[in-house]
Motif scaffolding. Structure first.
Motif, PDB file in Angstrom:
ATOM      1  N   ASN B 223       0.884  -1.102   0.239  1.00  0.00           N
ATOM      2  CA  ASN B 223      -0.428  -0.409   0.435  1.00  0.00           C
ATOM      3  C   ASN B 223       1.335   1.164   0.162  1.00  0.00           C
ATOM      4  OD1 ASN B 223      -2.967   0.910  -0.622  1.00  0.00           O
ATOM      5  ND2 ASN B 223      -3.313  -0.198   1.761  1.00  0.00           N
ATOM      6  N   MET B 224       1.903   1.851   1.051  1.00  0.00           N
ATOM      7  CA  MET B 224       2.809   2.417   1.019  1.00  0.00           C
ATOM      8  C   MET B 224       3.470   2.447  -0.458  1.00  0.00           C
ATOM      9  SD  MET B 224       4.764   2.795   4.428  1.00  0.00           S
ATOM     10  CE  MET B 224       4.389   1.570   5.107  1.00  0.00           C
ATOM     11  N   PHE B 225       3.544   1.900  -1.055  1.00  0.00           N
ATOM     12  CA  PHE B 225       4.823   1.277  -1.946  1.00  0.00           C
ATOM     13  C   PHE B 225       3.854   1.982  -3.065  1.00  0.00           C
ATOM     14  CE2 PHE B 225       6.086  -0.259  -5.966  1.00  0.00           C
ATOM     15  CZ  PHE B 225       7.299   0.011  -6.409  1.00  0.00           C
ATOM     16  N   GLY B 226       2.997   1.719  -3.586  1.00  0.00           N
ATOM     17  CA  GLY B 226       1.792   2.184  -4.332  1.00  0.00           C
ATOM     18  C   GLY B 226       1.443   3.973  -3.930  1.00  0.00           C
ATOM     19  N   ARG B 227       1.576   3.851  -2.753  1.00  0.00           N
ATOM     20  CA  ARG B 227       1.249   5.710  -2.460  1.00  0.00           C
ATOM     21  C   ARG B 227       2.654   5.934  -3.120  1.00  0.00           C
ATOM     22  NH1 ARG B 227      -3.278   5.921   1.173  1.00  0.00           N
ATOM     23  NH2 ARG B 227      -4.469   5.275   0.947  1.00  0.00           N
ATOM     24  N   GLY B 228       3.405   6.168  -2.304  1.00  0.00           N
ATOM     25  CA  GLY B 228       4.628   6.477  -2.939  1.00  0.00           C
ATOM     26  C   GLY B 228       4.490   6.704  -4.908  1.00  0.00           C
ATOM     27  N   VAL B 229       4.525   5.848  -5.453  1.00  0.00           N
ATOM     28  CA  VAL B 229       4.594   5.559  -6.498  1.00  0.00           C
ATOM     29  C   VAL B 229       3.822   6.686  -7.331  1.00  0.00           C
ATOM     30  CG1 VAL B 229       4.361   4.586  -9.071  1.00  0.00           C
ATOM     31  CG2 VAL B 229       5.295   3.174  -6.834  1.00  0.00           C
ATOM     32  N   GLU B 230       2.498   6.881  -6.979  1.00  0.00           N
ATOM     33  CA  GLU B 230       1.838   7.661  -7.493  1.00  0.00           C
ATOM     34  C   GLU B 230       2.272   8.933  -6.837  1.00  0.00           C
ATOM     35  OE1 GLU B 230      -2.889   7.532  -5.570  1.00  0.00           O
ATOM     36  OE2 GLU B 230      -2.689   5.651  -6.199  1.00  0.00           O
ATOM     37  N   ALA B 231       2.810   9.611  -5.646  1.00  0.00           N
ATOM     38  CA  ALA B 231       2.877  10.656  -5.107  1.00  0.00           C
ATOM     39  C   ALA B 231       3.683  10.997  -6.778  1.00  0.00           C
ATOM     40  CB  ALA B 231       2.663  10.501  -4.062  1.00  0.00           C
ATOM     41  N   SER B 232       5.073  10.269  -6.785  1.00  0.00           N
ATOM     42  CA  SER B 232       6.172  10.614  -7.259  1.00  0.00           C
ATOM     43  C   SER B 232       5.267  10.176  -8.769  1.00  0.00           C
ATOM     44  CB  SER B 232       7.124   9.250  -7.487  1.00  0.00           C
ATOM     45  OG  SER B 232       7.050   8.453  -7.690  1.00  0.00           O
ATOM     46  N   GLY B 233       4.592  10.306  -9.040  1.00  0.00           N
ATOM     47  CA  GLY B 233       4.811  10.374 -10.254  1.00  0.00           C
ATOM     48  C   GLY B 233       3.539  12.027 -10.775  1.00  0.00           C
ATOM     49  N   ALA B 234       2.202  11.902  -9.614  1.00  0.00           N
ATOM     50  CA  ALA B 234       2.293  13.359  -9.831  1.00  0.00           C
ATOM     51  C   ALA B 234       2.020  14.393  -9.589  1.00  0.00           C
ATOM     52  CB  ALA B 234       1.102  12.975  -7.903  1.00  0.00           C
ATOM     53  N   GLY B 236       6.047  14.297 -11.080  1.00  0.00           N
ATOM     54  CA  GLY B 236       6.300  14.750 -12.399  1.00  0.00           C
ATOM     55  C   GLY B 236       5.231  15.174 -13.045  1.00  0.00           C
ATOM     56  N   ARG B 237       3.993  14.667 -13.034  1.00  0.00           N
ATOM     57  CA  ARG B 237       3.016  15.585 -13.942  1.00  0.00           C
ATOM     58  C   ARG B 237       2.837  16.831 -13.288  1.00  0.00           C
ATOM     59  NH1 ARG B 237      -1.493  12.463 -12.525  1.00  0.00           N
ATOM     60  NH2 ARG B 237      -0.204  10.464 -11.901  1.00  0.00           N
ATOM     61  N   TRP B 238       3.120  17.168 -12.054  1.00  0.00           N
ATOM     62  CA  TRP B 238       2.469  18.760 -11.058  1.00  0.00           C
ATOM     63  C   TRP B 238       4.285  19.059 -12.112  1.00  0.00           C
ATOM     64  CZ3 TRP B 238       5.788  21.253  -8.108  1.00  0.00           C
ATOM     65  CH2 TRP B 238       5.429  22.268  -7.794  1.00  0.00           C
ATOM     66  N   ARG B 239       4.937  19.228 -12.470  1.00  0.00           N
ATOM     67  CA  ARG B 239       6.278  19.864 -12.733  1.00  0.00           C
ATOM     68  C   ARG B 239       6.158  19.863 -14.687  1.00  0.00           C
ATOM     69  NH1 ARG B 239      10.739  16.426  -9.790  1.00  0.00           N
ATOM     70  NH2 ARG B 239      11.153  17.358  -8.846  1.00  0.00           N
ATOM     71  N   GLU B 240       5.073  19.384 -14.867  1.00  0.00           N
ATOM     72  CA  GLU B 240       5.649  19.471 -16.272  1.00  0.00           C
ATOM     73  C   GLU B 240       3.962  20.089 -16.533  1.00  0.00           C
ATOM     74  OE1 GLU B 240       5.529  16.292 -20.155  1.00  0.00           O
ATOM     75  OE2 GLU B 240       5.624  15.644 -18.217  1.00  0.00           O
ATOM     76  N   PHE B 241       3.171  20.143 -16.549  1.00  0.00           N
ATOM     77  CA  PHE B 241       2.259  20.917 -16.636  1.00  0.00           C
ATOM     78  C   PHE B 241       1.624  21.802 -15.524  1.00  0.00           C
ATOM     79  CE2 PHE B 241       1.473  16.590 -18.394  1.00  0.00           C
ATOM     80  CZ  PHE B 241       1.555  17.030 -19.794  1.00  0.00           C
ATOM     81  N   GLY B 242       2.020  21.586 -13.879  1.00  0.00           N
ATOM     82  CA  GLY B 242       1.080  22.331 -13.882  1.00  0.00           C
ATOM     83  C   GLY B 242       0.356  21.852 -12.821  1.00  0.00           C
ATOM     84  N   CYS B 243      -0.142  22.556 -12.453  1.00  0.00           N
ATOM     85  CA  CYS B 243      -2.178  21.824 -11.330  1.00  0.00           C
ATOM     86  C   CYS B 243      -3.023  22.655 -12.121  1.00  0.00           C
ATOM     87  CB  CYS B 243      -1.444  22.503  -9.670  1.00  0.00           C
ATOM     88  SG  CYS B 243      -1.765  25.039 -10.251  1.00  0.00           S
ATOM     89  N   ALA B 244      -2.917  22.304 -13.297  1.00  0.00           N
ATOM     90  CA  ALA B 244      -4.914  23.171 -13.797  1.00  0.00           C
ATOM     91  C   ALA B 244      -4.881  22.043 -14.466  1.00  0.00           C
ATOM     92  CB  ALA B 244      -4.413  23.988 -14.872  1.00  0.00           C
ATOM     93  N   ARG B 245      -3.954  21.624 -15.329  1.00  0.00           N
ATOM     94  CA  ARG B 245      -4.324  20.268 -15.839  1.00  0.00           C
ATOM     95  C   ARG B 245      -5.226  19.127 -15.203  1.00  0.00           C
ATOM     96  NH1 ARG B 245      -1.722  18.591 -21.161  1.00  0.00           N
ATOM     97  NH2 ARG B 245      -2.947  16.970 -21.351  1.00  0.00           N
ATOM     98  N   MET B 246      -6.189  18.645 -16.081  1.00  0.00           N
ATOM     99  CA  MET B 246      -7.226  17.709 -15.863  1.00  0.00           C
ATOM    100  C   MET B 246      -7.008  16.188 -16.012  1.00  0.00           C
ATOM    101  SD  MET B 246     -11.152  20.170 -15.943  1.00  0.00           S
ATOM    102  CE  MET B 246     -10.284  21.026 -17.418  1.00  0.00           C
ATOM    103  N   GLY B 247      -7.200  15.532 -14.979  1.00  0.00           N
ATOM    104  CA  GLY B 247      -7.257  14.530 -15.484  1.00  0.00           C
ATOM    105  C   GLY B 247      -8.290  13.437 -15.198  1.00  0.00           C
ATOM    106  N   ILE B 248      -8.540  12.420 -15.842  1.00  0.00           N
ATOM    107  CA  ILE B 248      -9.861  11.246 -15.838  1.00  0.00           C
ATOM    108  C   ILE B 248      -9.554  11.103 -14.638  1.00  0.00           C
ATOM    109  CG2 ILE B 248     -10.669   9.408 -17.142  1.00  0.00           C
ATOM    110  CD1 ILE B 248      -8.991   9.894 -19.245  1.00  0.00           C
ATOM    111  N   SER B 249     -11.508  10.903 -14.485  1.00  0.00           N
ATOM    112  CA  SER B 249     -11.584  10.740 -12.879  1.00  0.00           C
ATOM    113  C   SER B 249     -10.927   8.504 -12.492  1.00  0.00           C
ATOM    114  CB  SER B 249     -13.005  10.437 -13.227  1.00  0.00           C
ATOM    115  OG  SER B 249     -12.832   8.840 -11.717  1.00  0.00           O
ATOM    116  N   GLY B 250      -9.754   8.459 -11.673  1.00  0.00           N
ATOM    117  CA  GLY B 250      -9.485   7.013 -11.937  1.00  0.00           C
ATOM    118  C   GLY B 250     -10.418   5.842 -11.715  1.00  0.00           C
ATOM    119  N   VAL B 251     -11.798   6.011 -10.892  1.00  0.00           N
ATOM    120  CA  VAL B 251     -12.994   5.021 -11.926  1.00  0.00           C
ATOM    121  C   VAL B 251     -13.395   4.583 -12.881  1.00  0.00           C
ATOM    122  CG1 VAL B 251     -15.040   3.826 -10.608  1.00  0.00           C
ATOM    123  CG2 VAL B 251     -13.953   5.387  -9.712  1.00  0.00           C
ATOM    124  N   VAL B 252     -13.554   6.123 -13.996  1.00  0.00           N
ATOM    125  CA  VAL B 252     -13.347   5.537 -15.270  1.00  0.00           C
ATOM    126  C   VAL B 252     -12.147   5.235 -15.834  1.00  0.00           C
ATOM    127  CG1 VAL B 252     -14.099   6.956 -17.356  1.00  0.00           C
ATOM    128  CG2 VAL B 252     -14.689   8.083 -15.506  1.00  0.00           C
TER     129      VAL B 252
END
Lengths: 211, 292
Positions: B223-234, B236-252
């Motif tokens: 669980n911790m590992f998954g969260r860590g990967v998610e956070a580090s990915g986030a 990366g995305r923030w560095r590239e696009f800033g925070c305004a980019r909207m993503g698809i909902s995870g469930v969808v």
């Protein structure tokens, strides 16, 4: 020994699936049956004990349970509680996911999702959606769209590309009616298309990607 | 304390423990697989009328307890953690030994090299089970000690005395286990876990790289590992696009992936996908899922 096994299997199923597994009504019913079975056995033991108690002492309140009988009764009781806990956890988990889904997709329940839900769950989702939207409209924050701007916005207009077929036309406040064909790109007000982006019908493009 | 509805906690309580009844438990013979084996063997032998045959046989073997389905004192049985909790607190059972992967040898292994031990193969919820186990042992010994101190004023038998000493020992053992679990979880294992979670940021094909590492992790660490990967990915995305980019909902996103898998399995060509979808929309309930 397989006390409480059915309930745990239900939970394992939940753990294995990525969102939700389809509602396993058979297992739920089997678990409830197991609870009933334990209850019946517990009743039998208590009744037998009372009979013995009444024979020996004419008290009427029943004799104290002999110590060698207590473990059986406790085991039945614990099994009932365990199964109950499993069932509650199973449903609570599913309902939590549904609640989260309401805020992620703004009350839109896609058809593939419907198939994994039971009828009661679909009802719950719609009722919850109704409640949430009524609260959003009539609440103290009147007029604020609770689903808008889940990320802090930087611009009012965004560039999007349509990736899903069959969206038809949408009406926007500032740009009039826009037809969303697959592959076409539009520059639209963020608030009008945010829910579509969230549902995966549109993709937001960055500054460089649009050219 | 963990939540009542927490699925991981419920699953963690499935760990089997070896317990010994402190007196005869009536009606519970089926918990001991050996006794049912004995009974079956005895049932086979007479081959005549059932009930009389069993009784006779038991008289011969001098195991009177089994005839009314009792579990004799001192039999070793394996029970899940959730089932024995009440028994342990009431002093109905004793723990002759902890499961092997919570024992002394395992502790030594964990102290020597916490990183390379494959805890998942022992128990998927190793740490949660350990925590519940420690808690149970401490509470049971606490209750037993209180009882013994109350009865000390009147008089104390030798058996009670021995029981008290055993309980003190198990409490000590539990405390040691607690310390060991904590140092294992929070020590180098956690550091290594963070390292892997962050380094998977660079490579997109992280699933191939880290599977050998992830396979050894317990559910909590995963669980911790998954969260860590998610956070580090986030990040990366923030560095590239800033925070305004909207993503698809995870469930969808997940449902889309599932749909793709289904369509690949059911129909090879993409064109055939449409009619199946249309068919799905019309019926409601069970048929629909099958058609899908």
């Amino acid at each position: 020994m397989n006390y409480g096994q059915r309930g745990v299997d239900l939970l394992r199923e939940l753990k294995r699936s990525d969102w939700l597994p389809s509602y396993n009504e058979d297992s739920v019913r089997a678990t409830i049956q197991e609870i009933n079975l334990h209850t019946a056995e517990l009743h039998d033991i208590v009744r037998a004990n009372n009979r013995v108690g009444n024979d020996t002492a004419t008290g009427g309140g029943g004799a104290p349970v002999p110590i060698e009988m207590r473990p059986v009764m406790l085991l039945h009781e614990v099994s009932i509680k365990r199964n109950k806990r499993c069932l509650l956890a199973y449903h609570a988990h599913r309902i939590d996911k549904l609640r989260a889904l309401r805020w992620e997709t703004a009350g839109n329940l896609a058809t593939p999702m419907k198939f994994v839900l039971s009828e009661a769950e679909v009802d719950f989702f719609h009722e919850y959606d109704k409640l949430a939207s009524r609260h959003a409209i009539g609440g103290s924050m009147g007029g604020l769209d609770w689903n808008a701007d889940q990320n802090p916005p930087e611009e009012n207009f965004i560039q999007v590309r349509v990736v899903q077929a069959g969206l038809g036309k949408i009406e926007t406040e500032m740009c009039g009616v826009v037809e969303l064909e697959v592959g076409s790109m539009h520059y639209l007000p963020r608030s009008d298309v945010e829910h579509l982006v969230r549902q995966g019908a549109l993709v937001q493009l960055g500054g460089e990607e649009s050219f | 304390m963990p939540s009542y509805y927490d699925i991981d906690t419920i699953l963690a309580e499935e760990e089997l423990l070896v317990v010994k009844p402190s007196f005869d438990f009536s009606l519970l013979a089926h918990l001991d697989p050996d006794s049912s084996h004995l009974q079956r063997r005895s049932r086979k032998r007479p081959r005549g009328d059932d009930d009389d045959g069993i009784e006779k046989d038991h008289d011969d073997n001098d195991t009177a307890d089994n005839s009314n389905g009792g579990l004799p004192e001192g039999t070793k049985i394996k029970m899940p953690l959730w089932a024995v909790e009440r028994w342990a607190l009431l002093g109905f059972i004793r723990f002759p030994s902890l499961p092997r992967h919570y024992g002394r040898k395992m502790k030594e292994r964990l102290e020597a090299d916490p990183v390379s031990v494959d805890l998942r193969s022992k128990n998927e919820h190793y740490f949660q089970t350990g925590m519940i186990l420690v808690n149970l042992l401490l509470r049971a010994s606490h209750v037993a000690l209180r009882h013994s101190s109350a009865s000390r004023r009147s008089r104390q038998s030798a058996a009670q005395n021995a029981h008290t000493i055993a309980m003190e020992q198990s409490a000590q053992q539990a405390r040691m286990l607690q310390r060991c679990l904590l140092s294992t979880m929070m020590g180098r294992r956690l550091c290594r876990n963070f390292d892997w979670a962050l380094s998977s940021l660079d490579s997109n094909g992280m699933e191939d790289d880290v599977s050998s590492h992830v396979n050894k992790l317990t559910e909590l660490e995963r669980n911790m590992f998954g969260r860590g990967v998610e956070a580090s990915g986030a990040v990366g995305r923030w560095r590239e696009f800033g925070c305004a980019r909207m993503g698809i909902s995870g469930v969808v996103l997940k449902m889309q992936q599932r749909n793709q898998q289904h369509s690949v399995q059911t129909a090879g060509a993409g064109k055939e996908e449409k009619p199946t979808k249309k068919r799905v929309v019309s019926p409601v309930g069970g048929e629909a899922t099958r058609a899908f």
